[in-house]
Design an enzyme around this catalytic site. Sequence first.
Site, PDB file in Angstrom:
ATOM      1  CE  LYS A 186      -3.445 -32.001  82.167  1.00  0.00           C
ATOM      2  NZ  LYS A 186      -2.752 -33.241  81.676  1.00  0.00           N
ATOM      3  CD  GLU A 260     -11.742 -40.180  92.592  1.00  0.00           C
ATOM      4  OE1 GLU A 260     -10.890 -40.643  93.387  1.00  0.00           O
ATOM      5  OE2 GLU A 260     -11.932 -40.606  91.449  1.00  0.00           O
ATOM      6  CB  CYS A 294      -8.310 -43.769  93.661  1.00  0.00           C
ATOM      7  SG  CYS A 294      -9.939 -43.692  92.875  1.00  0.00           S
ATOM      8  CD  GLU A 393      -3.461 -43.841  95.869  1.00  0.00           C
ATOM      9  OE1 GLU A 393      -4.584 -44.242  95.519  1.00  0.00           O
ATOM     10  OE2 GLU A 393      -3.068 -42.675  95.670  1.00  0.00           O
TER      11      GLU A 393
END
Length: 487
Positions: A186, A260, A294, A393
């Site tokens: 997906k 992750e 990331c 973040e």
Amino acid sequence: MNVMHSPTVGPKTPESFFINGRWVEPISKQLLKVVSPATEELLLSYPEAGPADIDRAVAAARAAFDKGPWPQMSATERARYLRRVAELLNGRLDEIAQAWTLQVGAPISLTKKLVGQNPTLFNYYADLIETFAFVDERKRDDGGRVRVVKEPVGVCAAITPWNAPLVLLSYKVAAGLAAGCTMVAKPSPETPLEAYILAECIERAGLPEGVFNIVPAGREGGDRLVRHKGIDKVAFTGSTGAGKHIAAVCSERLARVSLELGGKSAAVLLDDADFQAALPSLMVYTMPITGQVCFSLTRILVPERREKEFLDLYLGAVSGIKVGDPFDPTTQMGPLTMARQRARVEGYIAAGRAEGARIACGGGRPQGLDRGYYVEPTVFTDVTPHMKIVQEEIFGPVVSVLTYRDEDEAAEKANNSSYGLSGAVYTVDPERGYRMARRMRTGSVTINGMIVDPKHPFGGYKQSGIGREGGPEGLDNYLETKTIHYA
């Protein structure tokens, strides 16, 4: 007004889903939209997979695993298919780079350098499984025989984000297929094109029916896939918040899961570091893909006594970054990918100001770019470790520079984060750098640079995830261990 270059190849609008080895008409009538981050214009509308579409993709993968030949093939046979996929991907690298830049806004000069990771992953896992010990012969204390067998975990859902669409999907699909799993992919609804290219390559490579299936969908579709009883494992890359939700759902039936997730990585410049030598990698990896990566090195730690020296170099370089049309080969930074990303980043910039941090450069929208989701590369100084911009973040071109007195404080500040994905240490003494790297609670550290190599494990400590992708450890993600005793 900004003038945008055009991609050399226009996008082909997806009209169907790849399920059970063929292209099938959608059952759902819902559509998804892809908007250009550089012009804010609609690029394409395409079908969104609904519950019935997702169910038939899972059913196809389930049948392919339970009754099909793929899990029973020898490693050499599977490797032959993987190499064929790699060969086909190699022939479409320019198209993949164009799609990446078009949908994400990453500079074409960067995407062309990085797309080679996709065939590399398929070739790497093809090579690995031909020598991997899927069966390990052992002896018990009583002299009896034992075989410890590594078997595929089953049907896997691969759910990937929009920032590096095909690279992140290839990590999962190459390793999962190598292990003998079957896959339901997906892709992010904002970036479907590369997943379709992969599906076309897998179709041409002749993999058995149902081994790989693609169902683009939004959050509701992803949630259905995660909750589906036909899925044995979920492999997810994305935000920590979404990862926590997926882990909670999978825990209800103890489905296997690898995650992750986010990062707030630190670059520690030790007091003997050569700042001039460090600058090129810092320029690339503090704000890669407009900071939408990331492992971005978004916290830079410098010795108090050398702060001015560093800032003079770094701010001068950041101020000179060419922001603009991502298809211009001289552009160094493109737009953020979506309007909501720009709003998010601008919210964090405002929060930094409100908490008393000083904007040393950037902080606004670039002049002359009146269309597109552009934000200036931004650097904060006078920050403290507990500020929002240091702890959370941002996923944008925003970097915080912190100072430290000694190595103990540097290690403490580097570890003062709920994340632990990546990091870097700069020093003229590599062994000193190694000692600092061992003190950093993070999944990857590079000494004097920044390296992410698909042939070696990548993943995080703490809230940066569970499990590893890349390397032999990435293959382990898709294997179960069975012990067979001979009485």
